[in-house]
Each structure stands twice: as structure tokens, then as C-alpha cells.
Design a protein around this motif. Sequence first.
Motif, PDB file in Angstrom:
ATOM      1  N   ILE A  51      19.739   2.807 -20.105  1.00 27.64           N
ATOM      2  CA  ILE A  51      18.320   2.488 -20.211  1.00 27.64           C
ATOM      3  C   ILE A  51      17.641   2.952 -18.931  1.00 27.64           C
ATOM      4  N   SER A  52      16.525   3.668 -19.076  1.00 30.12           N
ATOM      5  CA  SER A  52      15.759   4.155 -17.936  1.00 30.12           C
ATOM      6  C   SER A  52      14.355   3.560 -17.999  1.00 30.12           C
ATOM      7  N   ILE A  53      13.954   2.863 -16.928  1.00 29.70           N
ATOM      8  CA  ILE A  53      12.645   2.236 -16.844  1.00 29.70           C
ATOM      9  C   ILE A  53      11.853   2.956 -15.769  1.00 29.70           C
ATOM     10  N   SER A  54      10.660   3.454 -16.105  1.00 27.93           N
ATOM     11  CA  SER A  54       9.865   4.186 -15.118  1.00 27.93           C
ATOM     12  C   SER A  54       8.400   3.765 -15.200  1.00 27.93           C
ATOM     13  N   GLY A  55       7.705   3.932 -14.073  1.00 27.65           N
ATOM     14  CA  GLY A  55       6.291   3.595 -13.994  1.00 27.65           C
ATOM     15  C   GLY A  55       5.774   3.815 -12.586  1.00 27.65           C
ATOM     16  N   ILE A  56       4.475   3.537 -12.374  1.00 26.96           N
ATOM     17  CA  ILE A  56       3.888   3.768 -11.052  1.00 26.96           C
ATOM     18  C   ILE A  56       3.859   2.504 -10.199  1.00 26.96           C
ATOM     19  N   ASN A  57       3.996   1.333 -10.815  1.00 23.50           N
ATOM     20  CA  ASN A  57       3.964   0.068 -10.081  1.00 23.50           C
ATOM     21  C   ASN A  57       5.393  -0.409  -9.829  1.00 23.50           C
ATOM     22  N   LYS A  58       5.823  -0.387  -8.577  1.00 19.31           N
ATOM     23  CA  LYS A  58       7.203  -0.733  -8.224  1.00 19.31           C
ATOM     24  C   LYS A  58       7.552  -2.168  -8.613  1.00 19.31           C
ATOM     25  N   GLU A  59       6.615  -3.073  -8.446  1.00 20.08           N
ATOM     26  CA  GLU A  59       6.857  -4.475  -8.764  1.00 20.08           C
ATOM     27  C   GLU A  59       7.116  -4.660 -10.263  1.00 20.08           C
ATOM     28  N   LYS A  60       6.301  -4.023 -11.105  1.00 14.77           N
ATOM     29  CA  LYS A  60       6.481  -4.150 -12.558  1.00 14.77           C
ATOM     30  C   LYS A  60       7.776  -3.495 -13.021  1.00 14.77           C
ATOM     31  N   VAL A  61       8.106  -2.330 -12.469  1.00 15.94           N
ATOM     32  CA  VAL A  61       9.343  -1.639 -12.847  1.00 15.94           C
ATOM     33  C   VAL A  61      10.548  -2.509 -12.505  1.00 15.94           C
ATOM     34  N   GLY A  62      10.573  -3.070 -11.304  1.00 11.40           N
ATOM     35  CA  GLY A  62      11.682  -3.922 -10.883  1.00 11.40           C
ATOM     36  C   GLY A  62      11.754  -5.206 -11.692  1.00 11.40           C
ATOM     37  N   SER A  76       2.054   9.118  -6.657  1.00 13.69           N
ATOM     38  CA  SER A  76       2.415  10.513  -6.398  1.00 13.69           C
ATOM     39  C   SER A  76       3.771  10.882  -6.999  1.00 13.69           C
ATOM     40  N   GLU A  77       4.776  10.000  -6.901  1.00 13.95           N
ATOM     41  CA  GLU A  77       6.122  10.301  -7.384  1.00 13.95           C
ATOM     42  C   GLU A  77       6.554   9.409  -8.543  1.00 13.95           C
ATOM     43  N   GLY A  78       6.182   8.137  -8.537  1.00 15.62           N
ATOM     44  CA  GLY A  78       6.612   7.179  -9.546  1.00 15.62           C
ATOM     45  C   GLY A  78       7.916   6.518  -9.147  1.00 15.62           C
ATOM     46  N   PHE A  79       8.269   5.432  -9.850  1.00 13.09           N
ATOM     47  CA  PHE A  79       9.498   4.705  -9.583  1.00 13.09           C
ATOM     48  C   PHE A  79      10.335   4.660 -10.851  1.00 13.09           C
ATOM     49  N   GLU A  80      11.661   4.579 -10.675  1.00 14.08           N
ATOM     50  CA  GLU A  80      12.554   4.539 -11.825  1.00 14.08           C
ATOM     51  C   GLU A  80      13.756   3.657 -11.512  1.00 14.08           C
ATOM     52  N   LYS A  81      14.142   2.847 -12.490  1.00 12.16           N
ATOM     53  CA  LYS A  81      15.359   2.033 -12.408  1.00 12.16           C
ATOM     54  C   LYS A  81      16.198   2.372 -13.624  1.00 12.16           C
ATOM     55  N   LYS A  82      17.518   2.439 -13.424  1.00 11.86           N
ATOM     56  CA  LYS A  82      18.427   2.742 -14.525  1.00 11.86           C
ATOM     57  C   LYS A  82      19.386   1.586 -14.722  1.00 11.86           C
ATOM     58  N   LEU A  83      19.595   1.239 -15.989  1.00 17.19           N
ATOM     59  CA  LEU A  83      20.525   0.176 -16.364  1.00 17.19           C
ATOM     60  C   LEU A  83      21.607   0.750 -17.263  1.00 17.19           C
ATOM     61  N   VAL A  84      22.797   0.180 -17.202  1.00 15.28           N
ATOM     62  CA  VAL A  84      23.923   0.617 -18.013  1.00 15.28           C
ATOM     63  C   VAL A  84      24.446  -0.595 -18.781  1.00 15.28           C
ATOM     64  N   ILE A  85      24.688  -0.403 -20.081  1.00 12.03           N
ATOM     65  CA  ILE A  85      25.236  -1.471 -20.908  1.00 12.03           C
ATOM     66  C   ILE A  85      26.722  -1.203 -21.093  1.00 12.03           C
ATOM     67  N   GLN A  86      27.558  -2.199 -20.771  1.00 15.93           N
ATOM     68  CA  GLN A  86      29.000  -2.077 -20.960  1.00 15.93           C
ATOM     69  C   GLN A  86      29.481  -3.192 -21.874  1.00 15.93           C
ATOM     70  N   ILE A 104       0.842  -1.207   0.000  1.00 22.87           N
ATOM     71  CA  ILE A 104       0.000   0.000   0.000  1.00 22.87           C
ATOM     72  C   ILE A 104       0.872   1.249   0.000  1.00 22.87           C
ATOM     73  N   ASN A 105       1.952   1.257   0.777  1.00 23.00           N
ATOM     74  CA  ASN A 105       2.867   2.398   0.808  1.00 23.00           C
ATOM     75  C   ASN A 105       3.504   2.618  -0.561  1.00 23.00           C
ATOM     76  N   ASN A 106       3.910   1.523  -1.235  1.00 22.41           N
ATOM     77  CA  ASN A 106       4.492   1.634  -2.566  1.00 22.41           C
ATOM     78  C   ASN A 106       3.475   2.121  -3.598  1.00 22.41           C
ATOM     79  N   MET A 107       2.205   1.752  -3.413  1.00 21.75           N
ATOM     80  CA  MET A 107       1.159   2.256  -4.306  1.00 21.75           C
ATOM     81  C   MET A 107       1.021   3.765  -4.162  1.00 21.75           C
ATOM     82  N   ILE A 108       1.018   4.246  -2.930  1.00 22.96           N
ATOM     83  CA  ILE A 108       0.878   5.684  -2.675  1.00 22.96           C
ATOM     84  C   ILE A 108       2.081   6.442  -3.219  1.00 22.96           C
ATOM     85  N   LEU A 109       3.294   5.921  -2.996  1.00 21.85           N
ATOM     86  CA  LEU A 109       4.496   6.556  -3.543  1.00 21.85           C
ATOM     87  C   LEU A 109       4.491   6.521  -5.071  1.00 21.85           C
ATOM     88  N   GLY A 110       4.012   5.439  -5.644  1.00 20.70           N
ATOM     89  CA  GLY A 110       3.999   5.283  -7.096  1.00 20.70           C
ATOM     90  C   GLY A 110       3.089   6.268  -7.796  1.00 20.70           C
TER      91      GLY A 110
END
Length: 178
Positions: A131-142, A80-90, A72-78
Amino acid sequence: MSRIGKKEIIIPDNTEVEINESHIRVKGSKGELSYQLPKSISIKQQKNQLQLTKNDETKKTRELYGLSRSIINNMILGVSEGFEKKLVIQGVGYRSQIENNNLILNVGYSHPVCIEPPNGINIKVENNTNISISGINKEKVGQIAATIRNVRPPEPYKGKGIKYENEIIRRKVGKAGK
């Protein structure tokens, strides 16, 4: 005893929470999410705070108590602010691009790897290697970030592969060779 489950959830001003028995809907500036609480856990709203309580003291209830609070806390944060993960290709010749909302990865295989993002997930590529992945659902972004990383995980000898932005890869020394 769950220390996480006992904590109150603070609702920001721009977020609206609707509770219907054990079904929770959260609306915010970024979107809307919903969650069905387990029957053994109840929720109360007081002004701008949410409090979860256990209806019984079984092992399963104790397990779900902290989990439900975190979801529920992650839903509220998602919403209002959203979640983002960044990946780097080497790696030499490794690159990525966006084509028709799909992520195309060229990471050393004989064919390009195509990854289709689920609904509500945005994928952006900056200068072919970030690569930048963003969305409101923390589980799906991860999960989508883990799927992309799993295409070519970083190897310990040269560090080639796809890694999280702040991930540290433990390097190994190669052959001694005389």
C-alpha cells in the motif's frame, strides 16, 4: 534554546510563499497549503529564505518556535515534492484493494475493513500486499498510514499484520513444547 527554530527555511524555485501578517500560504506544483503562525512568533522573508523570530521568551513560545519552523518547512517540501509512506501486508490470505477510492482490507477479521482517505490523500495498492499513501500534507499522510497499520499491527510470533516498509519487527520465540 531551539536549534531547529533558528535554522533558515530555503524556498525552492518552483514554490511561491505569500505572508500576510501571521498567515502563511505556500503554493507549489503539487498544490497549496496554509498555516496560521502563533502570535508570539513572527516571520521574515528575504529573497528565497524564511526566518522565524520569537517575540518573547516564555516557555510556550520556545515550544512553538521549533514546531512552527518544522510545519512551514514540511509545507514547502510537501507542495514541491510531496510525501509518501509505504505499508506492507504480511500473512496468509491477507490482502487489500481499492474500491471507489476507498481502501478495503481483508486481514483476518470476519468482515472487510473499509478506510476512506481524506481530501488530498492518494492511496495506491500494488499486487494486493503493498500500500502506498501519498499527499502534500505530511501530518495527514502519516496519520492515515498509522490508521491503516492500526487495523492489524504486526505480531511478534509470526510477523503477520500490516507494517511500514522499512519497519523491523522484533520476533519472539514461541513455546518450547516437549
